[in-house]
Design a protein around this motif. Structure first.
Motif, short mmCIF file in Angstrom:
data_model
loop_
_atom_site.label_atom_id
_atom_site.label_comp_id
_atom_site.label_asym_id
_atom_site.label_seq_id
_atom_site.Cartn_x
_atom_site.Cartn_y
_atom_site.Cartn_z
N LEU A 89 4.38 2.26 1.49
CA LEU A 89 5.33 2.59 0.64
C LEU A 89 5.01 2.33 -0.50
N SER A 90 4.94 3.54 -1.74
CA SER A 90 4.51 3.53 -3.15
C SER A 90 5.45 3.90 -3.78
N LEU A 91 5.63 3.05 -5.03
CA LEU A 91 6.95 3.00 -5.92
C LEU A 91 6.35 3.14 -7.30
N PRO A 92 5.69 4.19 -7.68
CA PRO A 92 5.35 4.37 -9.02
C PRO A 92 6.78 4.50 -9.85
N GLY A 93 6.76 4.05 -11.21
CA GLY A 93 7.88 4.00 -11.77
C GLY A 93 8.85 2.88 -11.64
N TRP A 94 8.64 2.17 -10.50
CA TRP A 94 9.61 1.01 -10.25
C TRP A 94 8.94 -0.15 -10.81
N THR A 95 9.98 -1.37 -10.83
CA THR A 95 9.29 -2.38 -11.54
C THR A 95 9.13 -3.73 -10.48
N LYS A 96 9.89 -4.09 -10.10
CA LYS A 96 10.05 -5.31 -9.37
C LYS A 96 11.41 -5.47 -8.27
N GLY A 97 11.07 -5.71 -7.07
CA GLY A 97 12.28 -5.73 -5.96
C GLY A 97 11.75 -6.08 -4.86
N GLN A 98 12.84 -5.61 -3.74
CA GLN A 98 12.66 -5.72 -2.53
C GLN A 98 12.75 -4.41 -1.73
N ALA A 99 12.30 -4.13 -0.56
CA ALA A 99 12.27 -2.84 0.20
C ALA A 99 12.76 -3.13 1.33
N TRP A 100 13.46 -2.34 1.98
CA TRP A 100 13.86 -2.18 3.58
C TRP A 100 13.65 -0.76 4.07
N VAL A 101 13.19 -0.68 5.24
CA VAL A 101 13.14 0.40 5.83
C VAL A 101 14.04 0.40 7.22
N ASN A 102 15.14 1.03 7.38
CA ASN A 102 16.26 1.02 8.56
C ASN A 102 16.57 -0.37 8.69
N GLY A 103 16.70 -1.14 7.55
CA GLY A 103 17.28 -2.40 7.71
C GLY A 103 15.92 -3.49 7.89
N PHE A 104 14.82 -2.93 8.12
CA PHE A 104 13.68 -3.85 8.21
C PHE A 104 13.15 -4.24 6.86
N HIS A 105 12.93 -5.55 6.68
CA HIS A 105 12.72 -6.02 5.20
C HIS A 105 11.28 -5.78 5.18
N LEU A 106 10.56 -5.11 4.32
CA LEU A 106 9.29 -4.89 4.15
C LEU A 106 8.66 -6.14 3.33
N GLY A 107 9.47 -6.77 2.38
CA GLY A 107 9.08 -7.63 1.46
C GLY A 107 9.24 -7.26 -0.09
N ARG A 108 8.39 -8.10 -0.89
CA ARG A 108 8.55 -8.03 -2.36
C ARG A 108 7.70 -6.97 -2.80
N TYR A 109 7.87 -6.08 -3.86
CA TYR A 109 6.85 -5.05 -4.58
C TYR A 109 7.15 -5.71 -6.15
N TRP A 110 5.88 -5.35 -6.73
CA TRP A 110 6.07 -5.78 -8.10
C TRP A 110 4.83 -5.11 -8.80
N ASN A 111 5.29 -4.30 -9.88
CA ASN A 111 4.34 -3.46 -10.52
C ASN A 111 3.35 -4.45 -11.31
N ARG A 112 3.10 -5.82 -11.33
CA ARG A 112 2.24 -6.44 -12.04
C ARG A 112 1.08 -6.56 -11.14
N GLY A 113 1.20 -6.18 -9.83
CA GLY A 113 0.15 -5.98 -8.80
C GLY A 113 -0.71 -7.44 -8.67
N PRO A 114 -1.77 -7.43 -7.76
CA PRO A 114 -2.55 -6.10 -7.73
C PRO A 114 -2.07 -5.32 -6.61
N GLN A 115 -1.17 -5.49 -5.66
CA GLN A 115 -0.70 -4.83 -4.42
C GLN A 115 0.35 -3.61 -5.24
N HIS A 116 0.03 -2.31 -4.73
CA HIS A 116 0.93 -1.35 -5.12
C HIS A 116 1.28 -0.84 -4.14
N THR A 117 1.05 -0.83 -2.70
CA THR A 117 2.02 -0.18 -1.80
C THR A 117 2.29 -1.33 -0.86
N LEU A 118 3.36 -1.12 0.11
CA LEU A 118 3.94 -1.90 1.15
C LEU A 118 3.63 -1.28 2.35
#
Length: 588
Positions: free
Chosen positions: A519-548
């Protein structure tokens, strides 16, 4: 009369059922891998040439409440052990009680840490009694998988790098005896960094000592041999990569360098456990943090630059290690596995949204005169919204003299006025209050419990009084953010292409055939992501990680759902699933 363990020691090595045996192991944490992928990962371990697999056991997940044992789903350890045995792999178990592992609170349960006076990892009967109770539940379920009963488990670790923490030998003896008293007949061993000081503090007479290191092989093996003149030499954590913190570099280690050190280890006759063989993912809110000079939370990915990548593909180290291992022992006469298929690039329009703060204001609250911590509210992960009114107006300082745990977004009458972070030691914020009686809201995020050192169990949330213009604020409403079931979130059509307030966003996308994706989220800042109710975890444009990483089993043929909790702002309402991970710029 006790039986002879399957794995024993000689003057310079291991014996398995009386025959010389060298442990060539790799670490793989079942709780960081989707259960539908366990078989695949274990097979790839065998194909790299490993004869053993190692795992920690996260006490905090297996016993989330006192007396409640969880052994299903991601925590179905009996199933994982059965699959390892089916693959022909032996197993090393590391039940703690402390595991570190860059895991939330080092694996210690929140209900145990709620006692501020408990002396962790010590002979304090409150601590040893709790661990004994956990073992009373856990070990009967694991007994069929012990080597004494025909299972794959050939050795069990006593505590974990204890010499880096304390020197309570009576406590180590208690953990050792607790395992023996509950029927563990297998070889027991300790694990410590290869220094004289750590080995002296963290080992037990008559119990095999092993060492942890990632380089300087000859020097570290010599330190272990000085401490333990006879017996097997074993590096029980051979660090071949490293973990990442938000805002830091993405750590990598060259395959050639790591393979050369692995060859030195094996050429010295030592046994090895590669940490990590396959790292996996800190799904949901499971990541830990470090806190030495400053608080540093760990990212969602636990790829670790391991031989097998986060998505289970052989990386450069896989092939290099496979070649080294083949020089020292017989390896499977089968081709190396190929990378798995990935989902085609897929765009998602998140066409529905629900602002967070209005939603939370409609939920019931715990009302207190002064702020209470998340721990006191019984909230172990996630977020709490604190709300009160401001008695004055004008420009002034909001003071949080005890700081926040771990990151606080501050709002006045719904407008964002700033952020406080534990890692920056923030305690004050300049704000303009438009009128007396304006509403102050503080959304505090637990970024992960410290997993190493004396700060394990440090409280989260608002950590003490809050004042404005020197007046202490009283009369607080405290509302945990409910994230276990997103069905109650009141989504409506999104009418804007950008957003600058905390909000849930939802979109759907079609899948023909499920496959791994990122999951790539260009233009998004910071938060949490779920796919079909499954909690992938935290994203943050601070990096270094930019995909989940999104495991294939999370997806389904046909319609799928993506939900984001964006805490700040987004420049658009589109996300993308891509076929390539982005864990950040590499830094050796």
């Amino acid at each position: 009369m006790p039986r002879m363990p399957a794995l024993t020691t000689s003057s310079d090595g291991f014996l398995l059922h009386g025959e010389p045996f060298r442990i060539i192991s790799g670490a793989m944490h079942y709780f960081r891998i989707h259960p539908d992928q366990w078989t695949d990962r274990l097979r790839k371990a065998r194909l790299m040439g490993l004869n053993t697999i190692e795992t920690y056991l996260p006490w905090n997940l297996h016993e989330p409440e006192p007396g409640t044992l969880v052994l299903d789903g991601f925590l179905d350890l009996p199933r994982w052990l059965r699959l390892a045995q089916d693959e022909g792999l032996h197993v090393l178990l590391r039940p703690g009680p402390f595991i570190c592992a860059e895991w939330d609170d080092g694996g210690l349960p929140a209900w145990l840490l709620a006692d501020p006076d408990i002396r962790l990892r010590s002979s304090d009967p409150r601590f040893t009694g709790a661990f004994d109770g956990y073992l009373d539940q856990l070990l009967p379920a694991l007994r069929p998988f012990m080597a004494a009963h025909g299972g794959p488990v050939i050795a069990v670790q006593v505590e974990n790098e204890y010499g880096a923490y304390g020197d309570d030998t009576a406590y180590l003896k208690h953990v050792h005896q607790a395992l023996r008293d509950r029927g563990v007949e297998e070889l027991l061993y300790t694990c410590d960094q290869a220094s004289a000081e750590h080995l002296a503090a963290g080992t037990l007479p008559g119990t095999l000592a092993t060492a942890t290191f990632g380089s300087r092989v000859e020097e570290n093996l010599a330190a272990l041999r000085t401490h333990q003149p006879e017996g097997p030499l074993m590096c029980s954590e051979f660090w071949v990569g490293w973990f990442d913190h938000w805002g830091g570099p993405h750590h990598v280690r060259s395959a050639a360098d790591a393979a050369a050190d692995l060859d030195r280890l094996l050429s010295a006759g030592a046994s090895v456990n590669i940490y990590m063989f396959h790292g996996g993912t800190n799904f949901g809110f499971t990541n830990g943090a470090n806190h030495k000079h400053a608080y540093e939370p760990t990212v969602t990915s636990y790829d670790y630059d391991a031989p097998l990548t986060e998505s289970g593909d052989p990386g450069p180290k896989y092939h290099a290690f496979r070649e080294v291992i083949a020089h020292h022992t017989a390896t499977p006469d089968e081709p190396a596995p190929a990378p798995a298929l990935k989902l085609p690039v897929t765009d998602v329009e998140l066409a529905h949204r629900a602002p967070l703060l209005p939603y939370l204001r409609g939920l019931s609250s715990t009302d207190t005169e002064t702020p209470v911590t998340m721990n006191e509210l019984g909230v172990h992960t996630g977020y709490v919204l604190y709300r009160t009114t401001l008695p004055g107006s004008g420009d002034g300082l909001l003071r949080f003299p005890d700081g926040v745990g771990d990151r606080a977004q501050v709002f006045v009458d719904g407008a964002s006025v700033g952020v406080l972070e534990r890692e920056r030691h923030d305690e004050t914020l300049s704000v303009r209050v438009p009128h007396a009686g304006a509403v102050l809201e503080v959304l505090v995020e637990n970024m992960g419990g410290v997993n190493y050192g004396p700060r394990i169990g440090a409280p989260k949330g608002l950590l003490g009084p809050v004042s404005f213009q020197g007046t202490e604020l009283r009369g607080w409403e405290c509302r945990p953010v409910p994230l276990d079931d997103l069905a109650a979130v009141p989504f409506g059509p999104s009418t804007a292409t950008t957003d600058a307030v905390p909000a849930f966003h939802r979109g759907t996308f079609e899948v023909d055939s499920p496959a791994d994706t990122f999951l790539s989220l260009p233009g998004w800042t910071k938060g949490q992501a779920w796919v079909n109710g499954f909690h992938l975890g935290r994203y943050w444009n601070r990096g270094p990680q930019h995909t989940l990483y999104v495991p294939a089993p999370v997806l389904r043929p046909g319609a799928n759902e993506l939900v984001l909790l964006e805490l700040h702002a987004t420049t658009g309402t589109r996300a993308q699933f891509t076929d390539t991970p982005d864990l950040g710029p590499e830094s050796d």
